[in-house]
Design a protein around this motif. Sequence first.
Motif, PDB file in Angstrom:
ATOM      1  N   LYS A  84       0.840  -1.193   0.000  1.00  0.00           N
ATOM      2  CA  LYS A  84       0.000   0.000   0.000  1.00  0.00           C
ATOM      3  C   LYS A  84       0.879   1.248   0.000  1.00  0.00           C
ATOM      4  O   LYS A  84       2.073   1.192   0.254  1.00  0.00           O
ATOM      5  CB  LYS A  84      -0.901   0.023   1.242  1.00  0.00           C
ATOM      6  CG  LYS A  84      -1.806  -1.190   1.376  1.00  0.00           C
ATOM      7  CD  LYS A  84      -2.866  -1.217   0.294  1.00  0.00           C
ATOM      8  CE  LYS A  84      -3.829  -2.387   0.512  1.00  0.00           C
ATOM      9  NZ  LYS A  84      -4.876  -2.427  -0.547  1.00  0.00           N
ATOM     10  N   LYS A 230       0.446   6.890  -9.339  1.00  0.00           N
ATOM     11  CA  LYS A 230      -0.368   6.008  -8.509  1.00  0.00           C
ATOM     12  C   LYS A 230      -0.747   4.740  -9.261  1.00  0.00           C
ATOM     13  O   LYS A 230      -0.696   3.633  -8.712  1.00  0.00           O
ATOM     14  CB  LYS A 230      -1.623   6.758  -8.058  1.00  0.00           C
ATOM     15  CG  LYS A 230      -2.629   5.923  -7.276  1.00  0.00           C
ATOM     16  CD  LYS A 230      -2.094   5.436  -5.949  1.00  0.00           C
ATOM     17  CE  LYS A 230      -3.185   4.782  -5.121  1.00  0.00           C
ATOM     18  NZ  LYS A 230      -2.659   4.151  -3.901  1.00  0.00           N
ATOM     19  N   ASP A 234       0.389   0.956  -8.123  1.00  0.00           N
ATOM     20  CA  ASP A 234      -0.649  -0.041  -7.865  1.00  0.00           C
ATOM     21  C   ASP A 234      -0.421  -1.303  -8.690  1.00  0.00           C
ATOM     22  O   ASP A 234      -0.657  -2.420  -8.218  1.00  0.00           O
ATOM     23  CB  ASP A 234      -2.023   0.545  -8.177  1.00  0.00           C
ATOM     24  CG  ASP A 234      -2.485   1.541  -7.113  1.00  0.00           C
ATOM     25  OD1 ASP A 234      -1.887   1.553  -6.020  1.00  0.00           O
ATOM     26  OD2 ASP A 234      -3.430   2.295  -7.380  1.00  0.00           O
ATOM     27  N   ASP A 255      -3.251   5.343   0.624  1.00  0.00           N
ATOM     28  CA  ASP A 255      -4.239   4.500   1.289  1.00  0.00           C
ATOM     29  C   ASP A 255      -4.295   4.832   2.779  1.00  0.00           C
ATOM     30  O   ASP A 255      -5.345   4.705   3.407  1.00  0.00           O
ATOM     31  CB  ASP A 255      -3.864   3.025   1.107  1.00  0.00           C
ATOM     32  CG  ASP A 255      -3.750   2.632  -0.351  1.00  0.00           C
ATOM     33  OD1 ASP A 255      -4.792   2.561  -1.015  1.00  0.00           O
ATOM     34  OD2 ASP A 255      -2.620   2.420  -0.832  1.00  0.00           O
TER      35      ASP A 255
END
Length: 403
Positions: A84, A230, A234, A255
């Motif tokens: 995360k 981002k 991810d 997150d």
Amino acid sequence: MARRAPKSILTSAISSTVHVDEQAAAASLEAGTASGVNSPAHATPLQAGNGVRVRVQDMSKVYTTRKGSFLAADDISLDIPAGKMTALLGPSGSGKTTLLRLIAGLEEPSAGSIFFDDEDATWVPTQEREIGFVFQSYALFKHMTCAQNIAFGPSIRKMKIDIKSRVRELLELIELPHVGSRRPAQLSGGQRQRVALARALASQPRLLLLDEPFGALDPTIRTSVRQGLKSIIDKVGVTSILVTHDQEEAFELADQVVIFNRGKVVQIGTPEELQSAPATPFVLHFIDDVNQMPANCQFVKRMGYKTEKPYVMCRPTVFDVSKEVPQPDMPKFAPATVSDRIDIGFSIKYMLKFDDGVVIEMHLQGEEHERPVAFDLQQRVYVHTDPSNLVPYYPDEIASTPT
């Protein structure tokens, strides 16, 4: 277990997946440290789920200067989940960058421990922590092509992978497959930032550290570049720690957000949790637009709110405003005059001046394709808010540095 002092890194981060700016590299050389090339490393093709859980336990850092000692990190405990993105958010000098450097092994802790999964990494040398770094300055090697920059870490570490394939894969991942033969000076700021990210990911780190990575970008492109970064992180699934003083940036990307002030962690939560329930006056003041007013002003008194603290604050979106004189059975209202108005699309900002001279800002937002209720300049209005929206504070509670 014998304590081992962490080794610093060389100017070009030769033995590590860590890439530092010129200032940090110079500090390493001035300290007289050196590090050898890691032993041949085995690496799989770039894939998702390569993150590590980071646990900081009772971590403190004291710096000694000519003026005395300074506690930059004050008994910090923090759990950063694997895979995360966690943002360390706070004003300048709040301790967030110090913690990042402690996690990287670029600073020795004065107290406390750092764990990577179940491994005590407190004194593990920087080059053995499997960390990737992205800085505000990008720190790309100007004399190398983009492909050579990306290949640098795996090549120096003699990783047993097809490096050319890794470079192609990363250039595709950052959506710049055509820039491999170009030098950094031939790229835009956003492109250099993405190449720096690709270089940090090339050695497949288990932890990615981003220190104000968007600070050098033009404000007009930051949003699009943030979204691209981002998306890339991810896809890879690497644990990421972002240092920033920009709450919009932190809330958009992370997150989990950790808010710092005066070397301490003051609140941890998701962006939604922080925005809906700020734990302290400092957090509310830092993450949101607020009105600040004396606790004994006309508006606060008319709302029936009492506090021993000298000031109160409230968000500019929590007001009910009426053009009509309130009736006896209506909630309590305070009279004010519209002193200014700024129309921003579907939002209007009003400055409301009460009869005792206190001025507040009110934001009215309309639904899509609808205009909010409009008030005219110099119009007399009546303002109400639920007392629960008022947050009392002492000036010291919202200060970002000790007073």
